[in-house]
Design a protein around this motif. Sequence first.
Motif, PDB file in Angstrom:
ATOM      1  N   ILE A 167       1.088  -1.367   0.057  1.00  0.00           N
ATOM      2  CA  ILE A 167       0.431  -0.089   0.338  1.00  0.00           C
ATOM      3  C   ILE A 167       1.027   1.142  -0.057  1.00  0.00           C
ATOM      4  N   LYS A 168       1.418   1.369   0.840  1.00  0.00           N
ATOM      5  CA  LYS A 168       3.038   2.164   1.369  1.00  0.00           C
ATOM      6  C   LYS A 168       3.382   2.657  -0.476  1.00  0.00           C
ATOM      7  N   ASN A 169       3.884   1.587  -1.184  1.00  0.00           N
ATOM      8  CA  ASN A 169       4.159   1.902  -2.610  1.00  0.00           C
ATOM      9  C   ASN A 169       3.958   1.696  -3.221  1.00  0.00           C
ATOM     10  N   HIS A 170       2.621   2.022  -3.544  1.00  0.00           N
ATOM     11  CA  HIS A 170       1.191   1.903  -4.870  1.00  0.00           C
ATOM     12  C   HIS A 170       0.178   2.592  -4.398  1.00  0.00           C
ATOM     13  N   TYR A 171      -0.817   3.093  -3.078  1.00  0.00           N
ATOM     14  CA  TYR A 171      -1.421   4.203  -2.829  1.00  0.00           C
ATOM     15  C   TYR A 171      -1.770   5.320  -4.015  1.00  0.00           C
ATOM     16  N   SER A 172      -0.691   5.558  -4.946  1.00  0.00           N
ATOM     17  CA  SER A 172      -1.057   6.837  -5.437  1.00  0.00           C
ATOM     18  C   SER A 172      -1.212   6.125  -6.885  1.00  0.00           C
ATOM     19  N   THR A 173      -1.050   5.043  -7.204  1.00  0.00           N
ATOM     20  CA  THR A 173      -2.297   3.984  -8.356  1.00  0.00           C
ATOM     21  C   THR A 173      -3.121   3.935  -8.313  1.00  0.00           C
ATOM     22  N   PRO A 174      -4.200   3.407  -8.672  1.00  0.00           N
ATOM     23  CA  PRO A 174      -5.362   2.867  -8.536  1.00  0.00           C
ATOM     24  C   PRO A 174      -6.060   1.700  -8.198  1.00  0.00           C
ATOM     25  N   ILE A 175      -5.048   1.167  -6.957  1.00  0.00           N
ATOM     26  CA  ILE A 175      -5.361  -0.342  -6.353  1.00  0.00           C
ATOM     27  C   ILE A 175      -6.756  -0.259  -5.764  1.00  0.00           C
ATOM     28  N   ASP A 176      -6.476  -1.549  -5.272  1.00  0.00           N
ATOM     29  CA  ASP A 176      -8.044  -1.606  -4.105  1.00  0.00           C
ATOM     30  C   ASP A 176      -7.676  -3.189  -3.935  1.00  0.00           C
ATOM     31  N   VAL A 177      -8.528  -3.650  -3.103  1.00  0.00           N
ATOM     32  CA  VAL A 177      -8.996  -4.140  -2.316  1.00  0.00           C
ATOM     33  C   VAL A 177      -8.315  -5.524  -2.338  1.00  0.00           C
ATOM     34  N   ASP A 178      -8.402  -6.212  -3.638  1.00  0.00           N
ATOM     35  CA  ASP A 178      -8.186  -7.503  -3.907  1.00  0.00           C
ATOM     36  C   ASP A 178      -6.458  -7.088  -4.564  1.00  0.00           C
ATOM     37  N   GLN A 186      -3.602   6.120   3.826  1.00  0.00           N
ATOM     38  CA  GLN A 186      -2.986   6.705   3.153  1.00  0.00           C
ATOM     39  C   GLN A 186      -2.654   7.762   2.131  1.00  0.00           C
ATOM     40  N   ARG A 187      -3.859   7.656   1.357  1.00  0.00           N
ATOM     41  CA  ARG A 187      -4.215   8.583   0.332  1.00  0.00           C
ATOM     42  C   ARG A 187      -4.176   9.899   0.563  1.00  0.00           C
ATOM     43  N   LEU A 188      -4.865   9.952   2.456  1.00  0.00           N
ATOM     44  CA  LEU A 188      -5.173  11.021   2.560  1.00  0.00           C
ATOM     45  C   LEU A 188      -4.204  11.504   3.623  1.00  0.00           C
ATOM     46  N   GLU A 189      -2.863  11.105   3.860  1.00  0.00           N
ATOM     47  CA  GLU A 189      -1.945  11.502   4.459  1.00  0.00           C
ATOM     48  C   GLU A 189      -1.096  12.140   3.670  1.00  0.00           C
ATOM     49  N   GLU A 190      -0.979  12.070   2.126  1.00  0.00           N
ATOM     50  CA  GLU A 190       0.216  12.496   1.322  1.00  0.00           C
ATOM     51  C   GLU A 190      -0.773  13.149   1.021  1.00  0.00           C
ATOM     52  N   LEU A 222       0.588  22.762  -5.948  1.00  0.00           N
ATOM     53  CA  LEU A 222      -0.310  22.143  -6.747  1.00  0.00           C
ATOM     54  C   LEU A 222      -1.868  22.290  -6.983  1.00  0.00           C
ATOM     55  N   SER A 223      -2.571  22.213  -8.092  1.00  0.00           N
ATOM     56  CA  SER A 223      -4.229  22.461  -7.728  1.00  0.00           C
ATOM     57  C   SER A 223      -5.062  21.015  -7.301  1.00  0.00           C
ATOM     58  N   PHE A 224      -5.539  21.180  -6.368  1.00  0.00           N
ATOM     59  CA  PHE A 224      -6.415  20.088  -5.283  1.00  0.00           C
ATOM     60  C   PHE A 224      -6.458  18.949  -6.767  1.00  0.00           C
ATOM     61  N   VAL A 225      -6.828  19.498  -7.663  1.00  0.00           N
ATOM     62  CA  VAL A 225      -7.527  18.335  -9.114  1.00  0.00           C
ATOM     63  C   VAL A 225      -6.098  17.554  -9.291  1.00  0.00           C
ATOM     64  N   GLU A 226      -4.866  18.482  -9.401  1.00  0.00           N
ATOM     65  CA  GLU A 226      -3.715  17.724  -9.879  1.00  0.00           C
ATOM     66  C   GLU A 226      -3.394  17.385  -8.643  1.00  0.00           C
ATOM     67  N   LYS A 274      -4.908  13.507  -8.573  1.00  0.00           N
ATOM     68  CA  LYS A 274      -4.866  12.422  -9.033  1.00  0.00           C
ATOM     69  C   LYS A 274      -3.089  11.622  -8.655  1.00  0.00           C
ATOM     70  N   VAL A 275      -2.377  12.793  -7.845  1.00  0.00           N
ATOM     71  CA  VAL A 275      -0.899  11.953  -7.801  1.00  0.00           C
ATOM     72  C   VAL A 275      -1.708  11.197  -6.352  1.00  0.00           C
ATOM     73  N   CYS A 276      -2.440  11.473  -5.491  1.00  0.00           N
ATOM     74  CA  CYS A 276      -2.160  10.570  -4.603  1.00  0.00           C
ATOM     75  C   CYS A 276      -3.458   8.869  -4.506  1.00  0.00           C
ATOM     76  N   GLY A 277      -4.144   8.572  -5.744  1.00  0.00           N
ATOM     77  CA  GLY A 277      -4.824   7.923  -6.354  1.00  0.00           C
ATOM     78  C   GLY A 277      -6.157   7.948  -6.004  1.00  0.00           C
ATOM     79  N   PHE A 278      -6.762   8.733  -5.913  1.00  0.00           N
ATOM     80  CA  PHE A 278      -8.236   8.999  -5.901  1.00  0.00           C
ATOM     81  C   PHE A 278      -9.022   9.416  -7.062  1.00  0.00           C
ATOM     82  N   SER A 279      -9.862   8.426  -7.550  1.00  0.00           N
ATOM     83  CA  SER A 279     -10.595   8.113  -8.491  1.00  0.00           C
ATOM     84  C   SER A 279     -11.327   9.277  -9.753  1.00  0.00           C
ATOM     85  N   ASP A 280     -11.206  10.192  -8.712  1.00  0.00           N
ATOM     86  CA  ASP A 280     -12.127  11.290  -9.603  1.00  0.00           C
ATOM     87  C   ASP A 280     -11.989  12.327  -8.493  1.00  0.00           C
TER      88      ASP A 280
END
Length: 367
Positions: free
Chosen positions: A273-284, A316-320, A330-334, A337-343
Amino acid sequence: MRRQVLLALGWYHPKTHRGIARFAGEHNWHLASEMLFDQRLPWTWKGDGILTSLVAGKGYEDFIRESDLPSVVIGNSRQGLDCPMVRDDNRQIGIMAAEYFIKKGFQHYAFFWPRPHWRSHSYAERLEEEGYHCQILMTPNQDSSARSLNEWLQEELQHLTKPIAIYCPDDNTASEVIEAALDAGFKVPEEVSVLGTHNDEIICENLVVPLSSVDNDFERQGYEAAAILHRMMEGEDVASDEILIPPSQVVSRISTDILAYENVDLVKALRFIKNHYSTPIDVDDVVAQTAVSRRTLYSVFKQYLNRSIAAEILRQRLEEASRLVLESQLSFVEISKVCGFSDYKVFHRNFRKHFEKSPRDWRLSSE
């Protein structure tokens, strides 16, 4: 009219100076900073106000009283002066250090400082709230023929159960622990994990093992002290209170780069999770990194962290995201995206729910 402000700093940190200078630039002050070089008290100086940090026995408090100018103290002691003081929130610093190590899953903890220190209390108390014991290490009184600090630390480290998380209330002392641990043959951070305070980059980034440190926000202390002095020089009646500045964050480096949980699958999952939270990972995706089922891993997360796998990804996404909101342009939209949120809407909704502020208000609160 340009204000003349004296920097009578008995102890000095460049980040404190930076905060003061930033406020001075915004308000067209002239900073009289000659004392930073020779520390001689300018008894005949005439100006509008004084920013000071006191050193016992140097006569600073007598100088401040005789000047009869608006003055603000930066530090942990006013030495009898009747003026506002801006200082570290030492309780919150100790709590932040404890919670940082708790999140890494340590079971064994220590605090080291050569003598009693106020940050040890909140550090140990926070650990005790979670059911952990903190060993307080203090050097005994030694004469010139006694063992060196390094030798004493090496012997003490031999008796501590590993892996051990050791917190020190400044970076210099933490560097002594790292050197002693390495000299004693221990691995840092695998066996001895060390956290300092002040985030002094000159120390932290130039050790054999770079040091993680609590950033106690010296820059904000300087800025807030200057802001209070400005109000006083404008004629406002300011109470002689203590203004506590909380720490900003823990800056992680190699000295604490370890997850100390006993459960191997949990460590694998958290590191993924620490290494990949910025990508669209899920529980699976997280479950796939382990040797257990989704249900079993969920139970492990609840047992050790008291939250679900999905909640840890979000945390972890919110912490970053919170760090980037405060420290980047950075803009909030950017950032979403950087932190791995879907939108952006998902990011904004979760940020407001977690921090009870919108990203915009969070950024404005730091200015």
